[in-house]
Scaffold this motif. Structure first.
Motif, PDB file in Angstrom:
ATOM      1  N   LEU A   8       0.821  -1.199  -0.129  1.00  0.00           N
ATOM      2  CA  LEU A   8      -0.048  -0.031  -0.046  1.00  0.00           C
ATOM      3  C   LEU A   8       0.871   1.210  -0.091  1.00  0.00           C
ATOM      4  CD1 LEU A   8      -3.084   1.102   0.243  1.00  0.00           C
ATOM      5  CD2 LEU A   8      -2.588   1.151   2.847  1.00  0.00           C
ATOM      6  N   SER A  11       2.657   1.475  -3.380  1.00  0.00           N
ATOM      7  CA  SER A  11       1.554   2.128  -4.478  1.00  0.00           C
ATOM      8  C   SER A  11       1.236   3.657  -4.356  1.00  0.00           C
ATOM      9  CB  SER A  11       0.266   1.264  -4.132  1.00  0.00           C
ATOM     10  OG  SER A  11       0.629   0.036  -4.496  1.00  0.00           O
ATOM     11  N   ALA A  49      -1.635  -2.606  -7.157  1.00  0.00           N
ATOM     12  CA  ALA A  49      -2.983  -2.183  -6.611  1.00  0.00           C
ATOM     13  C   ALA A  49      -3.805  -3.594  -6.698  1.00  0.00           C
ATOM     14  CB  ALA A  49      -3.534  -1.171  -7.322  1.00  0.00           C
ATOM     15  N   HIS A  50      -3.627  -4.444  -7.652  1.00  0.00           N
ATOM     16  CA  HIS A  50      -4.292  -5.577  -7.957  1.00  0.00           C
ATOM     17  C   HIS A  50      -3.968  -6.630  -6.859  1.00  0.00           C
ATOM     18  CE1 HIS A  50      -6.082  -9.401  -9.323  1.00  0.00           C
ATOM     19  NE2 HIS A  50      -4.749  -9.811  -9.723  1.00  0.00           N
ATOM     20  N   ARG A  53      -5.217  -5.581  -3.598  1.00  0.00           N
ATOM     21  CA  ARG A  53      -6.656  -6.043  -3.517  1.00  0.00           C
ATOM     22  C   ARG A  53      -6.879  -7.611  -3.111  1.00  0.00           C
ATOM     23  NH1 ARG A  53      -8.339  -3.430  -7.803  1.00  0.00           N
ATOM     24  NH2 ARG A  53      -7.865  -5.077  -9.465  1.00  0.00           N
ATOM     25  N   VAL A  56      -5.908  -8.203   0.530  1.00  0.00           N
ATOM     26  CA  VAL A  56      -7.145  -7.715   1.331  1.00  0.00           C
ATOM     27  C   VAL A  56      -8.412  -8.662   1.206  1.00  0.00           C
ATOM     28  CG1 VAL A  56      -9.034  -6.024   1.492  1.00  0.00           C
ATOM     29  CG2 VAL A  56      -6.518  -5.227   1.222  1.00  0.00           C
ATOM     30  N   GLN A  57      -8.473  -9.271  -0.200  1.00  0.00           N
ATOM     31  CA  GLN A  57      -9.593 -10.250  -0.306  1.00  0.00           C
ATOM     32  C   GLN A  57      -9.456 -11.486   0.539  1.00  0.00           C
ATOM     33  OE1 GLN A  57     -10.212 -11.302  -4.195  1.00  0.00           O
ATOM     34  NE2 GLN A  57     -12.075 -12.232  -4.033  1.00  0.00           N
ATOM     35  N   GLY A  67      -8.753 -15.873  -3.453  1.00  0.00           N
ATOM     36  CA  GLY A  67      -7.379 -14.868  -3.981  1.00  0.00           C
ATOM     37  C   GLY A  67      -6.458 -15.292  -4.896  1.00  0.00           C
ATOM     38  N   SER A  70      -8.293 -15.140  -8.466  1.00  0.00           N
ATOM     39  CA  SER A  70      -8.427 -13.878  -8.844  1.00  0.00           C
ATOM     40  C   SER A  70      -7.266 -13.518  -9.321  1.00  0.00           C
ATOM     41  CB  SER A  70      -8.903 -12.996  -7.870  1.00  0.00           C
ATOM     42  OG  SER A  70      -8.900 -11.636  -8.223  1.00  0.00           O
ATOM     43  N   GLN A  74      -6.480 -12.335 -13.237  1.00  0.00           N
ATOM     44  CA  GLN A  74      -5.979 -10.739 -13.863  1.00  0.00           C
ATOM     45  C   GLN A  74      -4.508 -11.166 -14.370  1.00  0.00           C
ATOM     46  OE1 GLN A  74      -7.476  -8.394 -13.434  1.00  0.00           O
ATOM     47  NE2 GLN A  74      -5.791  -6.848 -14.114  1.00  0.00           N
TER      48      GLN A  74
END
Length: 126
Positions: A8, A11, A49-50, A53, A56-57, A67, A70, A74
């Protein structure tokens, strides 16, 4: 959790650097920084960022496989589907299917394609 915070922060720093660079370019009235460097930075920010995310997921749902799937989806979209050669082939196939381009006859043509071609010529002539 520490990894998520590091991602984070990195980023945020990359986004801040991008905003400052674009602000400087707009004040100067021209592009001063290398376009490839800016594109690379934007790509890295999108990827981080992906990843953030996804972390966090996984942390919220506590489902590792959600996760991971995902992340792989991506990565597939980024590396394969958005590749310029794949996009060109997909665009050409889409044009042929939708009838925007005629199929070049390199050999014997099936009767169906010949009928379709004749019908298109009739519609154009009307």
């Amino acid at each position: 959790m520490i990894i998520a915070l590091v991602i984070l922060i990195l980023s945020f720093l990359a986004m801040t650097a991008m905003i400052i660079a674009k602000n400087y370019e707009s004040k100067a009235g021209r592009q001063v920084l290398a376009v490839k460097a800016r594109d690379w930075t934007e790509k890295q920010v999108r990827q981080s960022a992906h990843v953030a995310r996804g972390v966090v997921q996984v942390a919220v749902t506590k489902h590792f496989w959600t996760g991971l799937s995902s992340f792989f989806w991506q990565s597939f979209v980024e590396k394969v589907w958005r590749h310029p050669r794949v996009q060109n082939v997909a665009k050409k196939a889409n044009d042929v299917v939708r009838g925007k381009k005629e199929i070049k006859s390199t050999g014997p043509v099936s009767f169906y394609l010949k009928d379709v071609s004749d019908y298109k010529e009739q519609v154009k002539s009307k």
